[in-house]
Design a protein around this motif. Sequence first.
Motif, short mmCIF file in Angstrom:
data_model
loop_
_atom_site.label_atom_id
_atom_site.label_comp_id
_atom_site.label_asym_id
_atom_site.label_seq_id
_atom_site.Cartn_x
_atom_site.Cartn_y
_atom_site.Cartn_z
N ARG A 1 -10.64 -8.32 -14.91
CA ARG A 1 -10.45 -9.69 -14.43
C ARG A 1 -11.75 -10.47 -14.39
O ARG A 1 -11.88 -11.44 -13.63
N GLY B 1 -15.18 -13.58 -10.83
CA GLY B 1 -14.02 -12.71 -10.63
C GLY B 1 -14.19 -11.65 -9.58
O GLY B 1 -13.26 -10.85 -9.35
N SER C 1 -8.47 -9.42 -21.12
CA SER C 1 -8.33 -9.76 -19.69
C SER C 1 -6.85 -9.79 -19.30
O SER C 1 -6.00 -10.09 -20.13
N SER D 1 -15.83 -18.44 -18.15
CA SER D 1 -15.57 -19.88 -18.19
C SER D 1 -15.86 -20.42 -19.59
O SER D 1 -16.49 -19.77 -20.41
N THR E 1 -12.28 -11.83 -23.30
CA THR E 1 -11.17 -12.76 -23.07
C THR E 1 -9.84 -12.20 -23.59
O THR E 1 -8.79 -12.43 -22.99
N HIS F 1 -14.16 -13.23 -15.19
CA HIS F 1 -13.83 -14.60 -15.59
C HIS F 1 -14.90 -15.17 -16.51
O HIS F 1 -16.07 -15.32 -16.11
#
Length: 244
Positions: A44, A169, A244, A48, A241, A46
């Motif tokens: 998880r 995350g 995830s 951006s 990505t 993250h």
Amino acid sequence: MTVLDLRLVLQGYATGIFPMAESRDSEDLFWVEPRERAILPLQRFHVSRSLARRMRSGQFTVTRDRDFAGVLEGCADRPETWINPPIANAMTDLHRLGRAHSIEVWEGGALVGGVYGVRLGRAFFGESMFSRTRDASKVALAWLVARLRAGGFTLLDCQFITDHLASLGAEVVSRDDYVALLSAAVGVSVTGASSAGSSADGSAAAVPREGDFAALEALLDAAGVAGEDGPSGKFITQFLTQTS
């Protein structure tokens, strides 16, 4: 000067505690066991849009274990730090033993960011990170997460939550939940006893295999992006990505 016993340090990590100092100049050490623990779930993390652009841009070159001392120094180079000489010496010795690792971020030949920590079983205990250029520490953490995923790790311990980590995350878990994750990752109970033994049905319980901190290189080679800048940054972004 206090000298940390490396076996004691590793046993501490395996049971959920870690050493700290009040300041760089403090001669005393204390062991910390937070009631709540920050972890970063590896699936998880993250990424951006701005971080993805930064990683794909080729602005940075990212390496592993090339300048552990430089990363350690960068993390301690702040007005207040808990990294005193005994801790720095212990981390350096663990690095020589292959138990402590660093991720370095370079820009134009200068070390501008990084993260370091301790590896044990399938757990990685993130100790500290630093940044001298915008997003350099985020890039270092992204490469660390990709490396841990590729190597079969199951736990990234961040110790204490910060807004910076939360934006990537990280989350807070209770001590009991942390101990369960830790025990599964290192094969040691909170009391220090081996968790390998008999399972509920009487069969032998499996000892967690060791995480492979070098496994990411095989993925980069297979993708034809063995270098650690430019194209490999694009690959790492996709890897993080898409899974995830």
